[in-house]
Design an enzyme around this catalytic site. Structure first.
Site, PDB file in Angstrom:
ATOM      1  N   ASP A  67      38.390  62.322  51.283  1.00 37.05           N
ATOM      2  CA  ASP A  67      38.969  61.701  52.486  1.00 37.05           C
ATOM      3  C   ASP A  67      38.679  62.502  53.758  1.00 37.05           C
ATOM      4  O   ASP A  67      39.038  62.077  54.856  1.00 37.05           O
ATOM      5  CB  ASP A  67      40.482  61.456  52.326  1.00 37.05           C
ATOM      6  CG  ASP A  67      41.293  62.710  52.032  1.00 37.05           C
ATOM      7  OD1 ASP A  67      40.805  63.579  51.283  1.00 37.05           O
ATOM      8  OD2 ASP A  67      42.428  62.823  52.540  1.00 37.05           O
ATOM      9  N   HIS A  68      37.988  63.641  53.594  1.00 38.15           N
ATOM     10  CA  HIS A  68      37.635  64.454  54.768  1.00 38.15           C
ATOM     11  C   HIS A  68      36.126  64.542  54.991  1.00 38.15           C
ATOM     12  O   HIS A  68      35.703  65.007  56.050  1.00 38.15           O
ATOM     13  CB  HIS A  68      38.226  65.860  54.621  1.00 38.15           C
ATOM     14  CG  HIS A  68      39.727  65.846  54.596  1.00 38.15           C
ATOM     15  ND1 HIS A  68      40.510  66.239  55.648  1.00 38.15           N
ATOM     16  CD2 HIS A  68      40.602  65.423  53.628  1.00 38.15           C
ATOM     17  CE1 HIS A  68      41.793  66.076  55.346  1.00 38.15           C
ATOM     18  NE2 HIS A  68      41.869  65.591  54.123  1.00 38.15           N
ATOM     19  N   HIS A 140      45.827  74.799  49.462  1.00 38.53           N
ATOM     20  CA  HIS A 140      45.668  73.384  49.109  1.00 38.53           C
ATOM     21  C   HIS A 140      45.069  73.190  47.713  1.00 38.53           C
ATOM     22  O   HIS A 140      44.592  72.114  47.380  1.00 38.53           O
ATOM     23  CB  HIS A 140      44.804  72.707  50.178  1.00 38.53           C
ATOM     24  CG  HIS A 140      44.700  71.217  50.034  1.00 38.53           C
ATOM     25  ND1 HIS A 140      45.792  70.400  49.805  1.00 38.53           N
ATOM     26  CD2 HIS A 140      43.621  70.386  50.086  1.00 38.53           C
ATOM     27  CE1 HIS A 140      45.381  69.142  49.720  1.00 38.53           C
ATOM     28  NE2 HIS A 140      44.079  69.103  49.879  1.00 38.53           N
TER      29      HIS A 140
HETATM   30 ZN   LIG Z   1      43.372  64.849  52.767  1.00 34.22          ZN
HETATM   31 ZN   LIG Z   2      42.841  67.458  50.533  1.00 31.77          ZN
END
Ligand SMILES: [Zn+2]
Ligand SMILES: [Zn+2]
Length: 317
Positions: A67-68, A140
């Protein structure tokens, strides 16, 4: 200096929020736009925005979750048509080069401009067009970076009116005074440069985090910043999910903003599960902890105000 949000959703796109991408607009300062993350569909968002790919000179990737980065190959290819020669710098974690090479090679893309890839490490400090960029690894579950971007200070304004009041006519001498030099006039009077120049204005600081649990590195990067951009994937009711997936709640982001004594917090990267009423709840929760909090939407823009001179005290929450 402006922050322009192209995509503000987490994980998967929704009708209201595309996946992550954000631009630091520096057209007025240095004629450039810097992008942070490039989720799938980002170039479509660019088309419907005031952002011009011809101005895009640097892309900072926080981490390699889809998603990045799934919008990156397409955007890089399209940029050849907008800015065929201007070099582009792309920064991000180790593995970014392999990803770009695989996607661009497999699809036979020929970029017309020089692509300079920089795979980063924790603690790195970059210099870019007078700005400094400090890189720290966040928390993360995968390598994920946050960035602290600091604008160079601006020299103080020359007080022309004071010089004119002394009968000093505009000319090359003004430049010497502005540079802080001591100048002797033809009539023997001596002008001490700093007496005629306002104090320098400090550069603005913007801290842009990738996906993360609350961690000390965020507070370090955001210390006394003008703006902190932080993810807020979940509401406080879903705090357990945030912990499991290495994300933050809006309240946790607000706590970090308070610890870092920032002037403004902007929340982004919201879960697509939330309807607008839950998003308002998330914002209200965060504001109860840190009042100067805003919620980003796709196509929303925030101006980072000019900074005060150096003697100004930082604002404390
Ligand atoms: Zn994300
Ligand atoms: Zn992420």
């Amino acid at each position: 200096m402006r922050l322009y949000f192209l995509g503000t959703g987490a994980g998967v796109p929704s009708k209201r929020r595309n996946v992550s991408s954000l631009c630091l607009r520096l057209e007025a300062e240095i004629g450039q736009v810097w992008m942070f993350d490039c989720g799938e569909g980002t170039q479509h968002r660019v088309l419907a925005s005031p952002i011009r790919l011809s101005k895009l000179t640097r892309i900072f990737v926080t981490h390699l979750h889809g998603d990045h980065i799934y919008g990156l190959p397409g955007l890089l290819a399209s940029r050849s048509f907008q800015s065929p020669e201007r070099p582009l710098h792309v920064y991000g974690p180790s593995g970014l080069g392999d990803y770009l090479q695989a996607t661009l090679t497999a699809s036979g893309v020929h970029l017309t401009y020089p692509l300079n890839l920089h795979e980063l490490h924790d603690g790195q400090r970059l210099a870019a067009d007078g700005f400094s960029v400090h890189v720290r690894a966040l928390n993360h579950g995968v390598t994920c970076y946050g960035y602290r971007i600091v604008e160079p200070p601006k020299p103080g304004r020359l007080r022309r009116e004071s010089l004119e009041a002394l009968g000093v006519r505009p000319g090359p001498l003004y430049q010497l005074v502005k540079q802080g030099k001591t100048v002797r006039l033809a009539d023997g009077r001596v002008l001490h440069g700093p007496d005629f120049v306002d104090p320098p204005v400090r550069g603005r600081t913007v801290a842009i985090m990738g996906d993360t649990l609350p961690c000390p590195q965020t507070v370090e990067l955001a210390a006394d910043a003008d703006v902190l951009v932080h993810e807020a994937t979940y509401t406080q009711a879903d705090a357990a999910l945030a912990l499991t997936h290495h994300h933050s709640t809006g309240v946790q982001a607000a706590e970090q903003a308070g610890r870092a004594r920032v002037k403004q917090l902007i929340l982004t990267h919201l879960s697509s599960r939330y309807e607008p009423d839950r998003e308002r709840e998330l914002l209200a929760e965060a504001r109860s902890v840190f009042s100067r909090t805003e919620l980003a939407h796709d196509f929303s823009e925030f101006i980072v105000p000019s900074a005060a001179p150096y003697h100004d005290e930082p604002v404390n929450e």
